[in-house]
Design an enzyme around this catalytic site. Structure first.
Site, short mmCIF file in Angstrom:
data_model
loop_
_atom_site.label_atom_id
_atom_site.label_comp_id
_atom_site.label_asym_id
_atom_site.label_seq_id
_atom_site.Cartn_x
_atom_site.Cartn_y
_atom_site.Cartn_z
CE LYS A 4 -3.88 4.72 -1.29
NZ LYS A 4 -4.98 5.26 -2.08
CE1 TYR A 61 -4.17 1.84 0.93
CE2 TYR A 61 -2.72 3.07 2.36
CZ TYR A 61 -3.93 2.93 1.73
OH TYR A 61 -4.91 3.88 1.91
N1 CAA Z 1 4.95 -1.72 14.80
C1 CAA Z 1 5.97 -2.48 15.29
N2 CAA Z 1 5.93 -3.81 15.39
C2 CAA Z 1 4.80 -4.41 14.97
C3 CAA Z 1 3.72 -3.70 14.44
C4 CAA Z 1 3.83 -2.31 14.37
N3 CAA Z 1 2.83 -1.55 13.90
N4 CAA Z 1 2.77 -4.59 14.08
C5 CAA Z 1 3.24 -5.82 14.39
N5 CAA Z 1 4.46 -5.70 14.95
C6 CAA Z 1 5.29 -6.77 15.47
C7 CAA Z 1 4.52 -7.58 16.50
O1 CAA Z 1 4.62 -7.02 17.78
C8 CAA Z 1 5.23 -8.92 16.41
O2 CAA Z 1 6.49 -8.86 17.06
P1 CAA Z 1 7.15 -10.21 17.65
O3 CAA Z 1 7.32 -11.15 16.51
O4 CAA Z 1 8.41 -9.73 18.23
O5 CAA Z 1 6.16 -10.69 18.66
C9 CAA Z 1 5.50 -9.03 14.95
O6 CAA Z 1 5.57 -7.69 14.43
C10 CAA Z 1 4.34 -9.75 14.32
O7 CAA Z 1 4.51 -9.80 13.00
P2 CAA Z 1 3.38 -10.46 12.15
O8 CAA Z 1 3.84 -10.62 10.77
O9 CAA Z 1 2.86 -11.70 12.82
O10 CAA Z 1 2.29 -9.31 12.21
P3 CAA Z 1 0.82 -9.40 12.74
O11 CAA Z 1 0.09 -10.42 11.97
O12 CAA Z 1 0.81 -9.48 14.21
O13 CAA Z 1 0.26 -7.95 12.37
C11 CAA Z 1 -0.44 -6.33 10.79
C12 CAA Z 1 0.66 -7.30 11.19
C13 CAA Z 1 -1.73 -7.08 10.44
C14 CAA Z 1 0.02 -5.60 9.56
C15 CAA Z 1 -0.69 -5.36 11.94
O14 CAA Z 1 0.52 -4.79 12.31
C16 CAA Z 1 -1.63 -4.23 11.53
O15 CAA Z 1 -2.80 -4.42 11.26
N6 CAA Z 1 -1.10 -3.03 11.48
C17 CAA Z 1 -1.82 -1.87 11.08
C18 CAA Z 1 -1.66 -1.65 9.62
C19 CAA Z 1 -2.31 -0.35 9.24
O16 CAA Z 1 -2.13 0.69 9.87
N7 CAA Z 1 -3.11 -0.37 8.18
C20 CAA Z 1 -3.80 0.81 7.77
C21 CAA Z 1 -5.07 0.39 7.07
S1 CAA Z 1 -6.13 1.79 6.79
C22 CAA Z 1 -5.36 2.59 5.55
O17 CAA Z 1 -4.43 2.14 4.97
C23 CAA Z 1 -5.92 3.94 5.22
C24 CAA Z 1 -4.85 4.94 5.17
O18 CAA Z 1 -4.45 5.36 4.11
C25 CAA Z 1 -4.30 5.47 6.42
#
Ligand code: CAA
Length: 249
Positions: free
Chosen positions: A160, A156
């Site tokens: 963008k 994304y």
């Molecule tokens: N920052 C730092 N570390 C992160 C993190 C973050 N934001 N997200 C996950 N992690 C870490 C976890 O703590 C975990 O660490 P450990 O392995 O040490 O335990 C590790 O990364 C997990 O990795 P995974 O691959 O398993 O990730 P996940 O499945 O837990 O989650 C994700 C990943 C689904 C992307 C989740 O982080 C998420 O949903 N993030 C938000 C994404 C976001 O902001 N999207 C915006 C959508 S809306 C939009 O896009 C509109 C716009 O224009 C603003």
């Protein structure tokens, strides 16, 4: 509306949250609005809701904006049945979030096609009419996450960010022809897309927005209408941040 002829505005992804507000605001500002949609059932439900709430319904044209042939067919139909597009809002977009180590090619490809190829497809099929008319407004809806990156959004963010590179170049190429091309980069707005982010992550994100809240969809629509207006004629190649202070630079 600041001139005699009713201008035609096309909003892609009209049935989404932001699209709905853009359509409503552009109609209120006197544009003849065309909403682009992809799913027939979603469109029907959307129109029903607009009517129930007493809102006017725009003209609706179907196309998958990620597919050039589909967009070209839609634009030909619009040109024949309505007229040439004066304002194009490239708003349609999707997310397929996931950390890069797990990201499939399909999730990369789908996001690039829906968010970036769509901008080529729609802009390319209206630009010659705009050049001929000596007037046009192209407004690309990007994201704060194209400006700064976001964990889980390599696809994304790339799409963008690419959108703004496109904006800058096209703005230069058509500047002498009365056409402006700009990007809007919304931060976290209270859309279904943002509400689909797991609450744990969403709460962390909102905690880092200096205004302490998500943005309103009407706040983005207001900026779209400003850039769509004739008087915004000296603004081109710009990228407008609208993010509550989340990313200042
Ligand atoms: N920052 C730092 N570390 C992160 C993190 C973050 N934001 N997200 C996950 N992690 C870490 C976890 O703590 C975990 O660490 P450990 O392995 O040490 O335990 C590790 O990364 C997990 O990795 P995974 O691959 O398993 O990730 P996940 O499945 O837990 O989650 C994700 C990943 C689904 C992307 C989740 O982080 C998420 O949903 N993030 C938000 C994404 C976001 O902001 N999207 C915006 C959508 S809306 C939009 O896009 C509109 C716009 O224009 C603003």
């Amino acid at each position: 509306m600041d001139n005699q002829k009713q201008k035609i505005a096309l909003v892609t992804g009209a049935t989404g949250g932001l699209g709905t507000f853009m359509v409503e605001r552009l109609m209120a500002d006197g544009f003849k609005v065309i909403g682009n949609y992809r799913s027939e059932s979603k469109k029907e439900a959307w129109i029903k809701k607009l009517k129930e709430e007493g809102h006017p319904v725009p003209l609706m044209y179907k196309a998958d904006v990620s597919d050039y042939a589909s967009v070209e067919a839609m634009m030909n139909k619009i040109r024949e049945e309505v007229g040439t597009v004066d304002v194009l809002v490239n708003n349609a977009g999707i997310t397929r979030d996931g950390s890069f180590k797990k990201m499939s090619f399909e999730d990369w490809d789908a996001v690039m096609r829906a968010n970036l190829y769509s901008v080529f497809n729609c802009s390319r099929t209206v630009i010659n009419d705009m050049l001929e008319n000596g007037y046009g407004r192209i407004i690309n809806i990007s994201s704060v996450n194209g400006q700064r990156g976001q964990f889980g959004q390599a696809n994304y963010s790339a799409a963008k960010a690419g959108m703004h590179g496109f904006t800058k170049t096209l703005a230069m190429e058509v500047a002498k022809k009365g056409i402006t091309v700009n990007t809007i980069s919304p931060g976290y707005i209270a859309t279904d897309m943002v509400m689909a982010v797991p609450q744990e992550w969403r709460d962390k994100i909102v905690a880092n927005i200096p205004m302490g809240r998500l943005g309103g969809m009407e706040e983005v629509a207001h900026l779209v209408c400003f850039l769509a207006s004739e008087k915004a004629s000296f603004i081109t190649g710009a990228n407008y941040a609208i993010n509550g202070g989340q990313h200042v630079y």
